[in-house]
Design a protein around this motif. Structure first.
Motif, PDB file in Angstrom:
ATOM      1  N   ARG A  30       0.837  -1.201   0.000  1.00 30.65           N
ATOM      2  CA  ARG A  30       0.000   0.000   0.000  1.00 30.65           C
ATOM      3  C   ARG A  30       0.874   1.255   0.000  1.00 30.65           C
ATOM      4  O   ARG A  30       2.084   1.203   0.201  1.00 30.65           O
ATOM      5  N   CYS A  87      -4.546   6.367   2.486  1.00 28.47           N
ATOM      6  CA  CYS A  87      -3.859   5.093   2.326  1.00 28.47           C
ATOM      7  C   CYS A  87      -4.603   4.341   1.222  1.00 28.47           C
ATOM      8  O   CYS A  87      -5.827   4.169   1.295  1.00 28.47           O
ATOM      9  N   LYS A 109      -7.984   2.724   1.386  1.00 25.94           N
ATOM     10  CA  LYS A 109      -8.166   1.833   2.527  1.00 25.94           C
ATOM     11  C   LYS A 109      -8.576   2.602   3.783  1.00 25.94           C
ATOM     12  O   LYS A 109      -9.376   2.123   4.569  1.00 25.94           O
ATOM     13  N   TYR A 110      -8.008   3.770   3.964  1.00 30.35           N
ATOM     14  CA  TYR A 110      -8.457   4.651   5.043  1.00 30.35           C
ATOM     15  C   TYR A 110      -7.987   6.074   4.744  1.00 30.35           C
ATOM     16  O   TYR A 110      -7.080   6.304   3.938  1.00 30.35           O
ATOM     17  N   THR A 114       4.971   1.501  11.355  1.00 27.72           N
ATOM     18  CA  THR A 114       4.393   2.818  11.600  1.00 27.72           C
ATOM     19  C   THR A 114       4.863   3.778  10.518  1.00 27.72           C
ATOM     20  O   THR A 114       5.762   3.473   9.736  1.00 27.72           O
ATOM     21  N   TYR A 138       1.727   7.297  13.250  1.00 28.02           N
ATOM     22  CA  TYR A 138       0.521   6.515  13.008  1.00 28.02           C
ATOM     23  C   TYR A 138       0.861   5.040  12.808  1.00 28.02           C
ATOM     24  O   TYR A 138       1.941   4.699  12.318  1.00 28.02           O
ATOM     25  N   LYS A 139      -0.092   4.174  13.154  1.00 32.82           N
ATOM     26  CA  LYS A 139       0.022   2.752  12.854  1.00 32.82           C
ATOM     27  C   LYS A 139      -0.318   2.548  11.382  1.00 32.82           C
ATOM     28  O   LYS A 139      -1.376   2.985  10.913  1.00 32.82           O
ATOM     29  N   GLU A 192      -1.126  -0.110   9.685  1.00 33.77           N
ATOM     30  CA  GLU A 192      -2.201  -1.047   9.377  1.00 33.77           C
ATOM     31  C   GLU A 192      -3.568  -0.372   9.417  1.00 33.77           C
ATOM     32  O   GLU A 192      -4.422  -0.605   8.560  1.00 33.77           O
ATOM     33  N   THR A 193      -3.781   0.501  10.404  1.00 37.26           N
ATOM     34  CA  THR A 193      -5.112   1.063  10.623  1.00 37.26           C
ATOM     35  C   THR A 193      -5.198   2.577  10.439  1.00 37.26           C
ATOM     36  O   THR A 193      -6.297   3.122  10.308  1.00 37.26           O
ATOM     37  N   GLY A 194      -4.064   3.254  10.484  1.00 36.73           N
ATOM     38  CA  GLY A 194      -4.080   4.709  10.448  1.00 36.73           C
ATOM     39  C   GLY A 194      -4.308   5.338  11.807  1.00 36.73           C
ATOM     40  O   GLY A 194      -4.435   6.569  11.912  1.00 36.73           O
ATOM     41  N   GLU A 195      -4.332   4.531  12.872  1.00 40.82           N
ATOM     42  CA  GLU A 195      -4.524   5.072  14.216  1.00 40.82           C
ATOM     43  C   GLU A 195      -3.312   5.913  14.623  1.00 40.82           C
ATOM     44  O   GLU A 195      -2.175   5.473  14.512  1.00 40.82           O
ATOM     45  N   THR A 254      -0.687   7.558  17.077  1.00 42.30           N
ATOM     46  CA  THR A 254      -0.085   7.195  18.362  1.00 42.30           C
ATOM     47  C   THR A 254       0.481   8.390  19.103  1.00 42.30           C
ATOM     48  O   THR A 254       0.600   8.365  20.327  1.00 42.30           O
TER      49      THR A 254
END
Length: 457
Positions: A136, A158, A166-167, A198, A218-219, A221-224, A226
């Motif tokens: 990605r 993403c 994806k997000y 990350t 950011y993570k 995988e998810t875009g969270e 941190t």
């Protein structure tokens, strides 16, 4: 002895907040510890591809004083292809952004990767790009805004190789959008760190007329998110962000309104935040003067855990004439209580000659071998930040000693020559480990040059 090599147009296609630190000062003149007769450029090759429209020229004028916005970014793939982000010349039009796959083996464009529509609108600002896990990509852009100064509401997307999103991340989610704009004088950098999966987003922004940096992690995988530092030192601009092998990051920053004006380096933890800053160059002058006569430069990891930072600055900051020299700083103990500059070395001495030359924006650095670094920088006419005269290649050892230099002049149809080194672009190795790759403008407005430096074992 430096030699000047005139490369013909045909040869261009050949295939081959703590301010305390301890510093060890280098000599005023460039220190060369090894003089060899070998031709540094014998390991260099390049080729060009034809683009479907003209490449956007690098910004100049006021922005060149602080940070030049690059028109090219790229990432390397496992099959010896590269994915190249580039911008067409008319940025007001939808579809001016391109995402092109180029083979380093066949030396040609092999595919056009689709971009999500939201990333390819006119009158928007590009805000960084990198490739992340799972095949990605992450890329940032501002919302559409006809005002060419106030670029508000930046978003990150993403997406996969099919252009499917994806997000999405609203980067200004926790900021007052009426009071914040992505800054004209700030680079926008997105950097992936495989260790920890990350990525970091580092850009300049403005609020109430003031400029600062903005840094978030950011993570992948998810875009969270941190961690966020939404006001990172006034008047921070010309950003750089380097992933470290242990999952942390290193940021280079350029501050002229600190308690102590400086170019500084700082370690970052994606969850805990800053790990302590270190000035690698103190900029003379008063806080907030907005005149630094320096360029942030580039940073690279060394095998022993140290960092090499290469930058450009004045030897004499009291003069109005812009004559910048290239300098290297070796930093140890980054992100610890023992961090310090252990070696400094001037690599050029333009200031002492009558030749109308100066260093400026645009430097690249990469691992040439286990014990040597490859460095390239643009050489300009003084007082003319858009007139590149030549590009200089150099070899350094891991201690920052200058081993060899070679000047290059590319004879092309362009009046002022090719802008070989673009700022904020990462020099990358091919998947087979044989070459360092960096990209530049080609011999004509619709040409892209792929530069390759052979890596030594």
């Amino acid at each position: 002895m430096k030699k000047i090599l005139f490369l013909s147009f045909v040869l261009a296609f050949m295939s081959c907040s703590k301010d305390e630190d301890i510093a060890v000062k280098g000599d005023d003149k460039p220190v060369v510890v090894e003089e060899t007769n070998g031709d540094l450029l014998k390991d260099y090759s390049s080729f060009e591809v034809t683009l479907p429209e003209n490449l956007r020229a690098l910004t100049s004028g006021a922005n060149a004083t602080f940070a030049v916005w690059p028109s090219i970014f790229f990432s390397a793939n496992d099959d010896n292809t590269i994915d190249v982000y580039w911008e067409g010349s008319n940025t007001a039009l939808d579809g001016h952004r391109h995402f092109t796959k180029i083979s380093l083996l066949s030396k040609q464009i092999v595919a056009e990767n689709p971009l999500p529509a939201a990333l390819n609108l006119g009158n928007t600002r590009f805000l960084g790009y990198d490739k992340i896990s799972g095949g990605r990509y992450i890329m940032g852009t501002s919302d559409v805004n006809s005002d060419n100064t106030l670029r508000k509401n930046p978003k990150l997307y993403c997406f996969d190789s099919n252009g499917t999103v994806k997000y999405t991340i609203d980067l200004w989610k926790d900021c007052d959008p009426a009071n914040i704009a992505t800054g004209q004088a700030g680079q926008a950098i997105m950097t992936y760190n495989k260790a920890g999966d990350t990525f970091g987003v580092y850009m300049g922004h403005r609020a109430s007329g003031h400029q600062a940096g903005w840094l978030g992690f950011y993570k992948a995988e998810t875009g969270e998110r941190t961690f966020l530092r939404d006001w990172y030192i006034s008047h921070n601009f010309d950003q750089r962000l380097l992933p470290l092998p242990d999952g942390r990051y290193v940021a280079l920053a350029h501050g002229d309104a600190l308690p102590k004006r400086s170019l500084f380096v700082e370690g970052w933890d994606v969850n805990k935040g800053r790990l302590g800053w270190l000035n690698y160059f103190d900029i003379p002058g008063k806080s907030g003067e907005n005149v630094t006569k320096s360029s942030t430069g580039e940073v690279i990891n060394l095998p022993n855990g140290n960092l090499a930072i290469v930058y450009a600055t004045q030897r004499d900051h009291s003069t109005d004439k812009i004559v910048r020299d290239v300098r290297v700083a070796i930093v140890s103990g980054i992100a610890t209580s023992a961090q310090k500059v252990i070696k400094e070395n001037w690599l050029t001495n333009y200031a002492s000659t009558a030749i109308d030359e100066t260093a400026g924006w645009g430097m690249q650095i990469g691992r040439y071998s286990e014990d040597k670094l490859f460095l390239a920088w643009n050489v300009f006419k003084t007082q003319q930040s858009d007139k590149i005269q030549k590009t200089t290649f150099a070899l350094l050892d891991n201690e920052g000693n200058l081993l060899k230099t070679k000047d290059t002049i590319l004879n092309t149809s362009k009046k002022e020559g090719i802008k070989m080194i673009q700022p904020a672009q990462t020099m990358r190795r091919t998947s087979d480990g044989k070459y360092l790759v960096f990209l530049s403008e080609g011999s004509d407005p619709n040409k892209l040059r792929i530069n390759m430096m052979q890596v030594k074992k």
